[in-house]
Design a protein around this motif. Structure first.
Motif, PDB file in Angstrom:
ATOM      1  N   GLY A 158      19.309  -7.865  -5.177  1.00 25.39           N
ATOM      2  CA  GLY A 158      17.899  -7.924  -4.779  1.00 25.39           C
ATOM      3  C   GLY A 158      16.891  -7.907  -5.908  1.00 25.39           C
ATOM      4  N   VAL A 159      17.339  -8.179  -7.144  1.00 25.21           N
ATOM      5  CA  VAL A 159      16.423  -8.183  -8.291  1.00 25.21           C
ATOM      6  C   VAL A 159      16.358  -9.585  -8.882  1.00 25.21           C
ATOM      7  CG1 VAL A 159      15.937  -7.217 -10.567  1.00 25.21           C
ATOM      8  CG2 VAL A 159      16.954  -5.762  -8.809  1.00 25.21           C
ATOM      9  N   LEU A 160      15.140 -10.095  -9.042  1.00 22.89           N
ATOM     10  CA  LEU A 160      14.945 -11.417  -9.654  1.00 22.89           C
ATOM     11  C   LEU A 160      14.127 -11.256 -10.932  1.00 22.89           C
ATOM     12  CD1 LEU A 160      13.970 -13.533  -6.503  1.00 22.89           C
ATOM     13  CD2 LEU A 160      16.238 -13.250  -7.497  1.00 22.89           C
ATOM     14  N   ILE A 161      14.560 -11.916 -11.992  1.00 18.33           N
ATOM     15  CA  ILE A 161      13.812 -11.920 -13.256  1.00 18.33           C
ATOM     16  C   ILE A 161      13.476 -13.374 -13.568  1.00 18.33           C
ATOM     17  CG2 ILE A 161      13.872 -11.325 -15.711  1.00 18.33           C
ATOM     18  CD1 ILE A 161      15.915  -9.124 -14.985  1.00 18.33           C
ATOM     19  N   LEU A 162      12.185 -13.688 -13.541  1.00 17.78           N
ATOM     20  CA  LEU A 162      11.751 -15.089 -13.617  1.00 17.78           C
ATOM     21  C   LEU A 162      10.749 -15.282 -14.752  1.00 17.78           C
ATOM     22  CD1 LEU A 162      11.204 -15.190  -9.792  1.00 17.78           C
ATOM     23  CD2 LEU A 162      13.058 -16.371 -10.958  1.00 17.78           C
ATOM     24  N   ASN A 163      10.835 -16.430 -15.422  1.00 14.36           N
ATOM     25  CA  ASN A 163       9.953 -16.699 -16.561  1.00 14.36           C
ATOM     26  C   ASN A 163       8.682 -17.454 -16.174  1.00 14.36           C
ATOM     27  OD1 ASN A 163      11.254 -15.582 -18.946  1.00 14.36           O
ATOM     28  ND2 ASN A 163      12.933 -16.950 -18.413  1.00 14.36           N
ATOM     29  N   ASP A 164       8.726 -18.152 -15.045  1.00 11.09           N
ATOM     30  CA  ASP A 164       7.603 -19.010 -14.662  1.00 11.09           C
ATOM     31  C   ASP A 164       6.734 -18.306 -13.615  1.00 11.09           C
ATOM     32  OD1 ASP A 164       6.483 -21.917 -14.621  1.00 11.09           O
ATOM     33  OD2 ASP A 164       6.711 -21.358 -12.514  1.00 11.09           O
ATOM     34  N   LEU A 165       5.442 -18.245 -13.850  1.00 14.96           N
ATOM     35  CA  LEU A 165       4.524 -17.535 -12.954  1.00 14.96           C
ATOM     36  C   LEU A 165       4.526 -18.131 -11.545  1.00 14.96           C
ATOM     37  CD1 LEU A 165       2.310 -15.414 -12.439  1.00 14.96           C
ATOM     38  CD2 LEU A 165       0.643 -17.075 -13.312  1.00 14.96           C
ATOM     39  N   GLU A 166       4.461 -19.464 -11.452  1.00 18.61           N
ATOM     40  CA  GLU A 166       4.418 -20.095 -10.117  1.00 18.61           C
ATOM     41  C   GLU A 166       5.725 -19.865  -9.355  1.00 18.61           C
ATOM     42  OE1 GLU A 166       1.664 -21.131  -8.700  1.00 18.61           O
ATOM     43  OE2 GLU A 166       0.745 -20.543 -10.591  1.00 18.61           O
TER      44      GLU A 166
END
Length: 424
Positions: A158-166
């Motif tokens: 259940g953890v997401l690490i994302l680089n893009d704001l959109e």
């Protein structure tokens, strides 16, 4: 003593093996267990969350202690179920109360606890479907990467690490509005990203006294070099080479002690394990998360290193006298490598026969997702076997694990060949 252990993974096989080394354990039942626990204990076909079936079994078999492996029964309140039932309340349960289990069951509860007790953690805020647009605005105030955490239990995914704001905004809407993780993401915690190296700290507490168990580091990503999808864990190392005396002292005084004291101050009943997921940023330990049970596969390297009688430690937990028993640790390094089904953590096949178990020498084989099928050991999960070895350092231990993995085989078997790569 007749003991009932709940769970079916590698963690439970490791706990079972250690408890059976105790002269205090006369009979061990594992519900539901796996092919590995079947070799050393008695498996019982009961789900860890079927409390009524557990009650009937405990009364029938005169169970004298219940040890809880996984998080689900703890978050569902098995400790309280036993405590509040006149037929069961004489049986101690190793695990926290339902309120204590919220440290893992709710990311928001955990963050509020950390802030309240001045324990170092990342800045955060939490949002629901009704406040999803406010969540998107909060994301705009942060620097990438963006960390989104489903509030509830999501089986480690259940953890997401994302680089893009959109993309982060889109995933936040997916989680909150479209229930990407079901009820687990009815609320989402957005957290500041911390850049550092991770470390797991394990504590056993009776609610007042505590013992700090060996440190460990696990490897969650499916691909080598920590790439690809998050899994339940592909391997682990203990102790962590960079965890020197100075860092361990900081962890105990700034994090472990205030955590146990915080539980007392808040009147939270807690008799069991606390897993503290840490990130070390410029030499300073910061809490990423709490779990209310031992981690998997870290258990497969931490528990084998405990020389003390585990059942005796558990008895001290139940009587509130953990300060009166000693904890002796094997100084050697231990490593474990997880063998998984092809396709995991997405779609994978079960029922693949496992060959070569009788050829393993000098390593411990912990069954994670296996079962017996007409006398044959077959795969029964994404993570199938954990191969644990000892050595004078982690490189020596890991070499031994890989040598034994070469003797094992099942259709579409996969494992990471680089466990410990970042510690060299």
């Amino acid at each position: 003593m007749v003991i009932l252990l709940l769970g079916s993974g590698g963690r439970e096989h490791a706990l079972a093996l250690k408890m059976l080394q105790s002269s205090k354990c006369s009979a061990l039942f594992v519900a539901p267990g796996n092919a590995g626990t079947a070799e050393i204990a008695t498996n019982v076909p009961i789900s860890p969350t079927d409390f009524n079936a557990i009650k009937s079994f405990a009364i029938q078999e005169k169970v004298e202690m219940v040890v809880v492996g996984p998080e689900d029964p703890l978050v569902s309140g098995i400790y309280d179920f036993f405590k509040n039932n006149p037929e069961l309340n004489h049986i101690p349960v190793i695990g926290p109360s339902k309120v204590g289990a919220q440290l893992e069951g709710s990311k928001e509860f955990a963050k509020e606890f950390l802030v309240k007790h001045n324990i170092p953690t990342a800045a955060y805020d939490s949002f629901t479907a009704a406040t999803v647009e406010k969540g998107c605005e909060f994301l705009e105030t942060l620097q990438p990467p963006y960390v989104l955490k489903a509030d509830g239990l999501a089986a480690g995914k259940g953890v997401l690490i994302l680089n893009d704001l959109e993309e982060a905004k889109s995933e936040l809407r997916n989680m909150l509005v479209h229930a990407k993780f079901g009820n687990a993401s009815a609320k989402v915690v957005i957290e500041e990203f911390l850049d550092g190296i991770e470390l797991s700290c394990f504590v056993l507490t009776d609610g007042k006294n505590y013992k700090v168990l060996p440190t460990a580091k696990d490897y969650k990503r499916i691909g080598e070099g920590d790439t690809g999808l998050n899994t339940g864990g592909m391997g682990a190392v203990s102790p962590v080479p960079f965890a020197d005396a100075v860092l361990l002292e900081k962890i105990e005084t700034r994090i472990v002690k205030p955590t146990v004291e915080g539980l007392q101050k808040d009147g939270i009943e807690y008799k069991g394990f606390v897993f503290i997921g840490l990130i070390i940023v410029k030499g300073e330990p910061i809490v990423i998360e709490y779990n209310v049970r031992m981690g998997d596969p870290e258990t497969e390297v931490v528990i084998p290193r405990i020389k003390s009688d585990l059942v005796e430690l558990f008895q001290a937990v139940t009587t509130g006298k953990l300060n009166e028993v000693s904890l002796e640790i094997d100084e050697r390094s231990a490593t474990t490598v997880m063998m998984v089904s092809g396709g995991y953590p997405e779609d994978y096949d079960k029922g693949k026969e496992i060959f070569g178990l009788d050829k393993v020498e000098g390593s411990l084989v912990f069954h994670a997702g296996t079962k017996l099928d007409n006398g044959k050991v077959v795969s029964n999960g994404g993570r199938v076997l954990a191969i644990t070895s000892f050595g004078n350092d982690f490189q020596e231990a890991i070499k031994k694990s890989y040598q034994n993995i070469d003797k094992l085989n099942f259709d579409k078997m996969y494992f990471r060949k680089d466990i410990g790569f970042d510690l060299l």
